[in-house]
Design an enzyme around this catalytic site. Structure first.
Site, PDB file in Angstrom:
ATOM      1  N   HIS A   1     -10.172   3.225 -39.713  1.00 21.01           N
ATOM      2  CA  HIS A   1      -9.502   4.507 -39.935  1.00 21.01           C
ATOM      3  C   HIS A   1      -8.094   4.252 -40.438  1.00 21.01           C
ATOM      4  O   HIS A   1      -7.637   3.105 -40.511  1.00 21.01           O
ATOM      5  CB  HIS A   1      -9.508   5.357 -38.661  1.00 21.01           C
ATOM      6  CG  HIS A   1      -8.710   4.794 -37.528  1.00 21.01           C
ATOM      7  ND1 HIS A   1      -9.020   3.605 -36.911  1.00 21.01           N
ATOM      8  CD2 HIS A   1      -7.598   5.262 -36.874  1.00 21.01           C
ATOM      9  CE1 HIS A   1      -8.168   3.370 -35.933  1.00 21.01           C
ATOM     10  NE2 HIS A   1      -7.286   4.348 -35.904  1.00 21.01           N
TER      11      HIS A   1
ATOM     12  N   HIS B   1      -4.988   5.010 -39.367  1.00 19.50           N
ATOM     13  CA  HIS B   1      -3.771   4.829 -38.591  1.00 19.50           C
ATOM     14  C   HIS B   1      -3.235   3.438 -38.908  1.00 19.50           C
ATOM     15  O   HIS B   1      -3.992   2.469 -39.012  1.00 19.50           O
ATOM     16  CB  HIS B   1      -4.043   4.995 -37.097  1.00 19.50           C
ATOM     17  CG  HIS B   1      -4.152   6.428 -36.686  1.00 19.50           C
ATOM     18  ND1 HIS B   1      -4.856   6.852 -35.575  1.00 19.50           N
ATOM     19  CD2 HIS B   1      -3.643   7.564 -37.255  1.00 19.50           C
ATOM     20  CE1 HIS B   1      -4.768   8.164 -35.470  1.00 19.50           C
ATOM     21  NE2 HIS B   1      -4.041   8.616 -36.471  1.00 19.50           N
TER      22      HIS B   1
ATOM     23  N   ASP C   1      -1.836   0.921 -37.603  1.00 20.63           N
ATOM     24  CA  ASP C   1      -2.080  -0.320 -36.877  1.00 20.63           C
ATOM     25  C   ASP C   1      -3.446  -0.923 -37.176  1.00 20.63           C
ATOM     26  O   ASP C   1      -3.782  -1.977 -36.649  1.00 20.63           O
ATOM     27  CB  ASP C   1      -1.914  -0.114 -35.367  1.00 20.63           C
ATOM     28  CG  ASP C   1      -2.746   1.028 -34.801  1.00 20.63           C
ATOM     29  OD1 ASP C   1      -3.035   1.981 -35.530  1.00 20.63           O
ATOM     30  OD2 ASP C   1      -3.098   0.966 -33.604  1.00 20.63           O
TER      31      ASP C   1
ATOM     32  N   HIS D   1      -7.076  -3.405 -28.162  1.00 21.27           N
ATOM     33  CA  HIS D   1      -6.254  -2.257 -28.539  1.00 21.27           C
ATOM     34  C   HIS D   1      -5.353  -1.852 -27.375  1.00 21.27           C
ATOM     35  O   HIS D   1      -5.253  -0.702 -26.987  1.00 21.27           O
ATOM     36  CB  HIS D   1      -7.133  -1.084 -28.979  1.00 21.27           C
ATOM     37  CG  HIS D   1      -6.389  -0.058 -29.792  1.00 21.27           C
ATOM     38  ND1 HIS D   1      -5.941   1.125 -29.251  1.00 21.27           N
ATOM     39  CD2 HIS D   1      -6.019  -0.039 -31.088  1.00 21.27           C
ATOM     40  CE1 HIS D   1      -5.335   1.834 -30.181  1.00 21.27           C
ATOM     41  NE2 HIS D   1      -5.367   1.140 -31.311  1.00 21.27           N
TER      42      HIS D   1
END
Length: 306
Positions: free
Chosen positions: A62, A64, A66, A271
Site C-alpha cells: 500500500h 503509506h 513506510d 511492523h
C-alpha cells in the site's frame, strides 16, 4: 531448492531504535522477489549481502510511506548500474503515477522497462504465475487500499528412482510420464510399469503469506489456512487495542490468534510501533497464543524446508 525470507526492515511509521521501515526479500528456488520497500531497503540489502541481479518482481502492499519510500532509490540504483532486464512492479493504483512523475521531473529515462500491475480487485487475485509458483493478493482492511501476498509453489514432480530407470532402459517419453505421476501403458492400455515402482513422493510444495497493515480480520483465515510461514503485522501489545482499532492495525495477540485459527506452521510478527524499544514483551504475548512465533528481526533469515 531454496525457500527463504530475509527481513530487511520491521518498524512502522518512522525508523527508530535501530529498526528500519518494512521490507523483505524472498528467494524461492532460483527466483528473487521483494515485498515492500521501505526507506533504506537497498542499504539493508547491501548490509546483509543480498544481491539484486535476479530481482525482477517487487510487490508493494500500500501507499503509506513506510512501505514504499525506498523504492525510487532502488530503481535509480538499478538504472545507474546498467540494468537492462524488465522489472515488474505490483501495487495499488497510484504507484505508477508516483514513479513516473519523479522520472519526468528528473528528466530521466530508465535503461530498463518497468511494467506496472495495478491491484484493483477487492477479492483475492492471481497476479503472477510461472512454471514454479503462483502469487495471489490477500485483500486487507486498512485505512487505504492494501493487499498482502500469498506465494505458493506449484506441485512438484515425483522423484525418479534412477537405478530403476537405467536398468529398464526407459525412454524420455516414459520418464516424463513417470515424473508426472502416470503409469506407463502399452498400445493396448495395459500397465507395463507402475509409477509407484519407479518414483518417490514429490518434495513438499511450500507457501508463504505476507499480511501487511490490517485490522483484525478473520476473513483472512481461509485464504492463509495451513501456510508454512505467515508474516502478520503486530504493531501494538494488546493493552493498546483501542489504538490498534483506531489506526486499522493489529495487536500481537490478535496476529497470533489469526495464526492459531489458520493453523499455520510458523508466525513472524513485525511492523513494530516506535513506542517499543524492547521487543521481548511482544514476542511473549505472541507465544502465549501461538507458540511457534518469531520476531521480524532485521537481518534474520527464515527458511522453509522441503
Amino acid at each position: 531448492m531454496s525457500f527463504e525470507v530475509y527481513i530487511l526492515g520491521s518498524n512502522s511509521a518512522a525508523p527508530a531504535h535501530g529498526r528500519h521501515h518494512t521490507s523483505q526479500m524472498l528467494y524461492i528456488q532460483d527466483q528473487q522477489f521483494m515485498v515492500d520497500c521501505g526507506e533504506g531497503a537497498q542499504m539493508q540489502m547491501k548490509k546483509y549481502g543480498l544481491r539484486k541481479n535476479r530481482l525482477n518482481h517487487i510487490f508493494i502492499s500500500h501507499l503509506h510511506g513506510d512501505h514504499y519510500l525506498g523504492l525510487m532509490g532502488l530503481l535509480s540504483t538499478m538504472h545507474l548500474n546498467g540494468r537492462k532486464q524488465d522489472l515488474f512492479l505490483y501495487g495499488p493504483v497510484g504507484l505508477a503515477e508516483i514513479i513516473t512523475i519523479q522520472l519526468k521531473h528528473a528528466n530521466t529515462k530508465m535503461n530498463y522497462p518497468i511494467h506496472f500491475k495495478e491491484l484493483r480487485s477487492p477479492k483475492p487475485e492471481l497476479i503472477l504465475e510461472n512454471e514454479k509458483l503462483t502469487v495471489h493478493t490477500i485483500p486487507l482492511q486498512h485505512r487505504i487500499p492494501c493487499n498482502g501476498f500469498l506465494f505458493r509453489e506449484k506441485q512438484k514432480p515425483r522423484k525418479l528412482i534412477k537405478e530403476k530407470i537405467v536398468s529398464n532402459n526407459l525412454s524420455i517419453r516414459h520418464i516424463n510420464s513417470l515424473k508426472n505421476g502416470k503409469d506407463i501403458v502399452d498400445e493396448n492400455g495395459d500397465i507395463i510399469f507402475r509409477n509407484k515402482d519407479f518414483t518417490r513422493t514429490a518434495k513438499k510444495s511450500r507457501s508463504y503469506a505476507y499480511c501487511s497493515d490490517t485490522k483484525y480480520d478473520e476473513s483472512l483465515i481461509p485464504l492463509i489456512s495451513e501456510v508454512d510461514l505467515l508474516y502478520h503485522e503486530g504493531t501494538f501489545l494488546h493493552d493498546m487495542l483501542d489504538r490498534a482499532e483506531e489506526t486499522f492495525h493489529t495487536t500481537v495477540h490478535q496476529a497470533a490468534t489469526i495464526a492459531e485459527k489458520a493453523n499455520v506452521g510458523q508466525l513472524i510478527i513485525g511492523h513494530f510501533s516506535n513506542r517499543y524499544r524492547e521487543l521481548q514483551p511482544l514476542l511473549e504475548e505472541a507465544k502465549s497464543v501461538f507458540e511457534n512465533a518469531h520476531l521480524a528481526e532485521e537481518g534474520r533469515q527464515f527458511t522453509i524446508d522441503e
